[in-house]
Scaffold this motif. Sequence first.
Motif, PDB file in Angstrom:
ATOM      1  N   PRO A   1     -69.271  66.786 -21.664  1.00 45.67           N
ATOM      2  CA  PRO A   1     -69.842  67.846 -21.926  1.00 45.67           C
ATOM      3  C   PRO A   1     -69.100  68.850 -21.912  1.00 45.67           C
ATOM      4  O   PRO A   1     -69.763  69.975 -22.945  1.00 45.67           O
ATOM      5  CB  PRO A   1     -71.052  67.713 -21.210  1.00 45.67           C
ATOM      6  N   LYS A   2     -68.162  69.248 -21.313  1.00 45.26           N
ATOM      7  CA  LYS A   2     -67.441  70.420 -21.483  1.00 45.26           C
ATOM      8  C   LYS A   2     -66.464  70.426 -22.263  1.00 45.26           C
ATOM      9  O   LYS A   2     -65.883  71.608 -22.452  1.00 45.26           O
ATOM     10  CB  LYS A   2     -66.960  70.623 -19.823  1.00 45.26           C
ATOM     11  N   ASP A   3     -66.047  69.452 -22.878  1.00 45.88           N
ATOM     12  CA  ASP A   3     -64.836  69.599 -24.024  1.00 45.88           C
ATOM     13  C   ASP A   3     -65.210  70.328 -25.090  1.00 45.88           C
ATOM     14  O   ASP A   3     -66.465  70.376 -25.557  1.00 45.88           O
ATOM     15  CB  ASP A   3     -64.508  68.251 -24.548  1.00 45.88           C
ATOM     16  N   ASN A   4     -64.296  70.916 -25.639  1.00 47.42           N
ATOM     17  CA  ASN A   4     -64.447  71.850 -26.855  1.00 47.42           C
ATOM     18  C   ASN A   4     -65.035  70.900 -27.808  1.00 47.42           C
ATOM     19  O   ASN A   4     -64.678  69.804 -28.080  1.00 47.42           O
ATOM     20  CB  ASN A   4     -62.820  72.488 -27.301  1.00 47.42           C
ATOM     21  N   LYS A   5     -65.815  71.524 -28.524  1.00 48.02           N
ATOM     22  CA  LYS A   5     -66.598  70.841 -29.756  1.00 48.02           C
ATOM     23  C   LYS A   5     -65.651  70.142 -30.878  1.00 48.02           C
ATOM     24  O   LYS A   5     -65.950  69.340 -31.153  1.00 48.02           O
ATOM     25  CB  LYS A   5     -67.795  71.709 -30.322  1.00 48.02           C
ATOM     26  N   ASN A   6     -64.695  71.133 -31.217  1.00 51.24           N
ATOM     27  CA  ASN A   6     -63.859  70.826 -32.353  1.00 51.24           C
ATOM     28  C   ASN A   6     -62.813  69.678 -31.919  1.00 51.24           C
ATOM     29  O   ASN A   6     -62.563  68.847 -32.392  1.00 51.24           O
ATOM     30  CB  ASN A   6     -62.986  71.987 -32.754  1.00 51.24           C
ATOM     31  N   ALA A   7     -62.596  69.679 -30.538  1.00 50.48           N
ATOM     32  CA  ALA A   7     -61.542  68.851 -29.621  1.00 50.48           C
ATOM     33  C   ALA A   7     -62.347  67.643 -29.806  1.00 50.48           C
ATOM     34  O   ALA A   7     -61.772  66.349 -30.148  1.00 50.48           O
ATOM     35  CB  ALA A   7     -60.877  69.160 -28.543  1.00 50.48           C
ATOM     36  N   ALA A   8     -63.649  67.419 -29.384  1.00 50.39           N
ATOM     37  CA  ALA A   8     -64.344  66.203 -29.092  1.00 50.39           C
ATOM     38  C   ALA A   8     -64.428  65.551 -30.571  1.00 50.39           C
ATOM     39  O   ALA A   8     -64.453  64.558 -30.840  1.00 50.39           O
ATOM     40  CB  ALA A   8     -65.749  66.628 -28.577  1.00 50.39           C
ATOM     41  N   HIS A   9     -64.696  66.393 -31.644  1.00 55.02           N
ATOM     42  CA  HIS A   9     -64.752  65.843 -32.934  1.00 55.02           C
ATOM     43  C   HIS A   9     -63.559  65.317 -33.484  1.00 55.02           C
ATOM     44  O   HIS A   9     -63.615  64.159 -33.972  1.00 55.02           O
ATOM     45  CB  HIS A   9     -65.233  66.988 -33.901  1.00 55.02           C
ATOM     46  N   LEU A  10     -62.608  65.936 -33.224  1.00 50.41           N
ATOM     47  CA  LEU A  10     -61.010  65.146 -33.600  1.00 50.41           C
ATOM     48  C   LEU A  10     -60.720  64.005 -32.886  1.00 50.41           C
ATOM     49  O   LEU A  10     -60.345  63.262 -33.514  1.00 50.41           O
ATOM     50  CB  LEU A  10     -60.042  66.406 -33.345  1.00 50.41           C
ATOM     51  N   THR A  11     -61.105  64.043 -31.397  1.00 47.70           N
ATOM     52  CA  THR A  11     -60.928  62.930 -30.708  1.00 47.70           C
ATOM     53  C   THR A  11     -61.685  61.706 -31.194  1.00 47.70           C
ATOM     54  O   THR A  11     -60.921  60.704 -31.418  1.00 47.70           O
ATOM     55  CB  THR A  11     -61.280  63.321 -29.369  1.00 47.70           C
ATOM     56  N   VAL A  12     -62.781  61.709 -31.575  1.00 49.83           N
ATOM     57  CA  VAL A  12     -63.732  60.695 -31.910  1.00 49.83           C
ATOM     58  C   VAL A  12     -63.301  60.303 -33.219  1.00 49.83           C
ATOM     59  O   VAL A  12     -63.019  59.249 -33.586  1.00 49.83           O
ATOM     60  CB  VAL A  12     -65.115  60.981 -31.797  1.00 49.83           C
ATOM     61  N   GLU A  13     -62.938  61.227 -34.130  1.00 50.67           N
ATOM     62  CA  GLU A  13     -62.836  60.913 -35.454  1.00 50.67           C
ATOM     63  C   GLU A  13     -61.252  60.086 -35.534  1.00 50.67           C
ATOM     64  O   GLU A  13     -61.007  58.897 -36.349  1.00 50.67           O
ATOM     65  CB  GLU A  13     -62.276  62.254 -36.228  1.00 50.67           C
ATOM     66  N   ARG A  14     -60.188  60.279 -34.696  1.00 51.47           N
ATOM     67  CA  ARG A  14     -58.949  59.690 -34.377  1.00 51.47           C
ATOM     68  C   ARG A  14     -59.398  58.297 -33.898  1.00 51.47           C
ATOM     69  O   ARG A  14     -58.617  57.392 -34.312  1.00 51.47           O
ATOM     70  CB  ARG A  14     -57.929  60.577 -33.544  1.00 51.47           C
ATOM     71  N   TRP A  15     -60.168  58.305 -33.040  1.00 51.04           N
ATOM     72  CA  TRP A  15     -60.434  56.979 -32.382  1.00 51.04           C
ATOM     73  C   TRP A  15     -61.064  55.792 -33.285  1.00 51.04           C
ATOM     74  O   TRP A  15     -60.488  54.969 -33.450  1.00 51.04           O
ATOM     75  CB  TRP A  15     -61.631  57.033 -31.263  1.00 51.04           C
ATOM     76  N   VAL A  16     -62.031  56.428 -34.172  1.00 50.14           N
ATOM     77  CA  VAL A  16     -62.809  55.506 -35.136  1.00 50.14           C
ATOM     78  C   VAL A  16     -61.892  55.208 -36.495  1.00 50.14           C
ATOM     79  O   VAL A  16     -62.003  54.444 -36.931  1.00 50.14           O
ATOM     80  CB  VAL A  16     -64.165  56.013 -35.908  1.00 50.14           C
ATOM     81  N   HIS A  17     -60.736  55.924 -36.613  1.00 53.54           N
ATOM     82  CA  HIS A  17     -59.875  55.802 -37.461  1.00 53.54           C
ATOM     83  C   HIS A  17     -58.795  54.796 -37.171  1.00 53.54           C
ATOM     84  O   HIS A  17     -57.517  54.444 -37.697  1.00 53.54           O
ATOM     85  CB  HIS A  17     -59.440  56.918 -38.316  1.00 53.54           C
ATOM     86  N   GLY A  18     -58.799  54.627 -35.736  1.00 55.43           N
ATOM     87  CA  GLY A  18     -57.801  53.704 -35.182  1.00 55.43           C
ATOM     88  C   GLY A  18     -56.362  54.027 -35.554  1.00 55.43           C
ATOM     89  O   GLY A  18     -55.878  55.051 -35.405  1.00 55.43           O
ATOM     90  N   GLY A  19     -55.469  53.048 -35.485  1.00 57.27           N
ATOM     91  CA  GLY A  19     -53.943  53.103 -35.891  1.00 57.27           C
ATOM     92  C   GLY A  19     -53.717  54.038 -37.035  1.00 57.27           C
ATOM     93  O   GLY A  19     -52.490  54.465 -37.399  1.00 57.27           O
TER      94      GLY A  19
END
Length: 80
Positions: free
Chosen positions: A59-77
Amino acid sequence: MSCKLRSICPVSSDICKNVRNAADCKCYQAVMRAFESMKDEPWTVAFDAALRVYRYHYPKDNKNAAHLTVERWVHGGHIQ
């Protein structure tokens, strides 16, 4: 936390340095399960579900960093 694409990333380096690696996060499987379980829904709905799971764990992660993290995960390799 590190971004392998930092040298070519168009996103602010402050945000990019806060992107989490999937291997470092215990919530990775939960995030991906949320995304994949919504595969019959529009991509944005599935992504939002995955992002909510991630934000629950960080919950304390920066909103933009969280969005970018999840986006990279769902796009995988393709991106990570």
